[in-house]
Design a protein around this motif. Sequence first.
Motif, PDB file in Angstrom:
ATOM      1  N   ASP A   1      42.369  21.985  65.782  1.00 54.38           N
ATOM      2  CA  ASP A   1      41.015  22.235  66.160  1.00 54.38           C
ATOM      3  C   ASP A   1      40.437  22.960  65.066  1.00 54.38           C
ATOM      4  O   ASP A   1      39.141  22.853  64.535  1.00 54.38           O
ATOM      5  CB  ASP A   1      40.851  22.827  67.471  1.00 54.38           C
ATOM      6  N   ILE A   2      41.124  24.150  64.827  1.00 56.30           N
ATOM      7  CA  ILE A   2      40.354  25.073  63.501  1.00 56.30           C
ATOM      8  C   ILE A   2      40.242  24.174  62.368  1.00 56.30           C
ATOM      9  O   ILE A   2      39.219  24.349  61.575  1.00 56.30           O
ATOM     10  CB  ILE A   2      41.116  26.104  63.496  1.00 56.30           C
ATOM     11  N   GLN A   3      41.408  23.317  61.865  1.00 60.49           N
ATOM     12  CA  GLN A   3      41.259  22.513  60.815  1.00 60.49           C
ATOM     13  C   GLN A   3      40.073  21.770  60.867  1.00 60.49           C
ATOM     14  O   GLN A   3      39.433  21.296  59.482  1.00 60.49           O
ATOM     15  CB  GLN A   3      42.501  21.754  60.633  1.00 60.49           C
ATOM     16  N   LYS A   4      39.850  21.040  62.052  1.00 62.55           N
ATOM     17  CA  LYS A   4      38.885  19.787  62.163  1.00 62.55           C
ATOM     18  C   LYS A   4      37.412  20.698  61.992  1.00 62.55           C
ATOM     19  O   LYS A   4      36.586  20.177  61.172  1.00 62.55           O
ATOM     20  CB  LYS A   4      38.903  19.260  63.702  1.00 62.55           C
TER      21      LYS A   4
ATOM     22  N   CYS B   1      34.900  20.004  58.915  1.00 58.90           N
ATOM     23  CA  CYS B   1      33.561  19.519  59.457  1.00 58.90           C
ATOM     24  C   CYS B   1      32.444  20.425  58.714  1.00 58.90           C
ATOM     25  O   CYS B   1      31.368  20.040  58.343  1.00 58.90           O
ATOM     26  CB  CYS B   1      33.297  19.381  61.007  1.00 58.90           C
ATOM     27  N   GLY B   2      32.784  21.427  58.877  1.00 58.58           N
ATOM     28  CA  GLY B   2      31.650  22.623  58.209  1.00 58.58           C
ATOM     29  C   GLY B   2      31.462  22.267  56.797  1.00 58.58           C
ATOM     30  O   GLY B   2      30.271  22.403  56.310  1.00 58.58           O
ATOM     31  N   LYS B   3      32.759  22.191  55.991  1.00 58.75           N
ATOM     32  CA  LYS B   3      32.767  21.921  54.756  1.00 58.75           C
ATOM     33  C   LYS B   3      31.836  20.636  54.222  1.00 58.75           C
ATOM     34  O   LYS B   3      31.109  20.518  53.260  1.00 58.75           O
ATOM     35  CB  LYS B   3      34.031  21.888  53.969  1.00 58.75           C
ATOM     36  N   ARG B   4      32.194  19.609  55.199  1.00 59.34           N
ATOM     37  CA  ARG B   4      31.408  18.196  55.107  1.00 59.34           C
ATOM     38  C   ARG B   4      29.877  18.561  55.155  1.00 59.34           C
ATOM     39  O   ARG B   4      29.371  17.748  54.465  1.00 59.34           O
ATOM     40  CB  ARG B   4      31.808  17.351  56.099  1.00 59.34           C
ATOM     41  N   TYR B   5      29.287  19.458  55.691  1.00 59.46           N
ATOM     42  CA  TYR B   5      27.893  19.434  56.027  1.00 59.46           C
ATOM     43  C   TYR B   5      27.476  20.689  55.565  1.00 59.46           C
ATOM     44  O   TYR B   5      26.252  21.174  55.814  1.00 59.46           O
ATOM     45  CB  TYR B   5      27.909  19.416  57.416  1.00 59.46           C
ATOM     46  N   GLY B   6      28.165  21.551  54.603  1.00 60.40           N
ATOM     47  CA  GLY B   6      27.638  22.663  53.786  1.00 60.40           C
ATOM     48  C   GLY B   6      27.629  23.863  54.902  1.00 60.40           C
ATOM     49  O   GLY B   6      26.846  24.876  54.789  1.00 60.40           O
ATOM     50  N   SER B   7      28.475  24.050  55.846  1.00 62.24           N
ATOM     51  CA  SER B   7      28.279  25.172  56.864  1.00 62.24           C
ATOM     52  C   SER B   7      29.827  25.836  56.756  1.00 62.24           C
ATOM     53  O   SER B   7      30.889  25.208  56.637  1.00 62.24           O
ATOM     54  CB  SER B   7      28.322  24.627  58.342  1.00 62.24           C
ATOM     55  N   GLU B   8      29.682  27.178  57.027  1.00 57.54           N
ATOM     56  CA  GLU B   8      31.195  27.886  56.742  1.00 57.54           C
ATOM     57  C   GLU B   8      31.789  27.961  58.209  1.00 57.54           C
ATOM     58  O   GLU B   8      30.909  28.558  58.933  1.00 57.54           O
ATOM     59  CB  GLU B   8      31.001  28.985  56.119  1.00 57.54           C
ATOM     60  N   PHE B   9      32.889  27.801  58.598  1.00 58.74           N
ATOM     61  CA  PHE B   9      33.495  27.894  59.626  1.00 58.74           C
ATOM     62  C   PHE B   9      33.774  29.246  59.872  1.00 58.74           C
ATOM     63  O   PHE B   9      34.573  29.898  59.075  1.00 58.74           O
ATOM     64  CB  PHE B   9      34.893  27.024  60.022  1.00 58.74           C
ATOM     65  N   ASN B  10      33.457  30.063  61.098  1.00 62.38           N
ATOM     66  CA  ASN B  10      33.816  31.498  61.471  1.00 62.38           C
ATOM     67  C   ASN B  10      34.619  31.372  62.565  1.00 62.38           C
ATOM     68  O   ASN B  10      34.200  31.187  63.730  1.00 62.38           O
ATOM     69  CB  ASN B  10      32.379  32.099  61.752  1.00 62.38           C
ATOM     70  N   LYS B  11      35.635  31.699  62.499  1.00 54.89           N
ATOM     71  CA  LYS B  11      36.743  31.450  63.383  1.00 54.89           C
ATOM     72  C   LYS B  11      36.567  32.460  64.559  1.00 54.89           C
ATOM     73  O   LYS B  11      36.780  32.039  65.888  1.00 54.89           O
ATOM     74  CB  LYS B  11      38.428  31.732  62.810  1.00 54.89           C
TER      75      LYS B  11
END
Length: 99
Positions: free
Chosen positions: A5-8, A12-22
């Motif tokens: 889930d975290i990898q997805k 997804c964040g990288k694809r749309y220019g957003s950084e994932f905040n765990k």
Amino acid sequence: KTEDDIQKETQCGKRYGSEFNKEKNERRKRRRRIFWGSLIADDSWHAIAAHAAESFGLYHTVALIESNTTQTMTKRDTRFDEGSLNLKVLQSGVFGPKT
């Protein structure tokens, strides 16, 4: 959330220019859903197909609204009537298998 889930979420964040905040996302019980809505009239199938291909599988819901009048209040024939081939194509999964 699993590592998958975290990898997805990260991809997804990288694809749309957003950084994932765990830390922030661990409170969320399920993934965010993305909705798209637009007016539709005499749009070219090329434009519709291009958008569908570029966003395939992205949207949870797509809502397209067709009017029977133009912006200048001229009557127009609708293309996406109940049972029409045009409507069936839009509902056939062109925006993704779960959209």
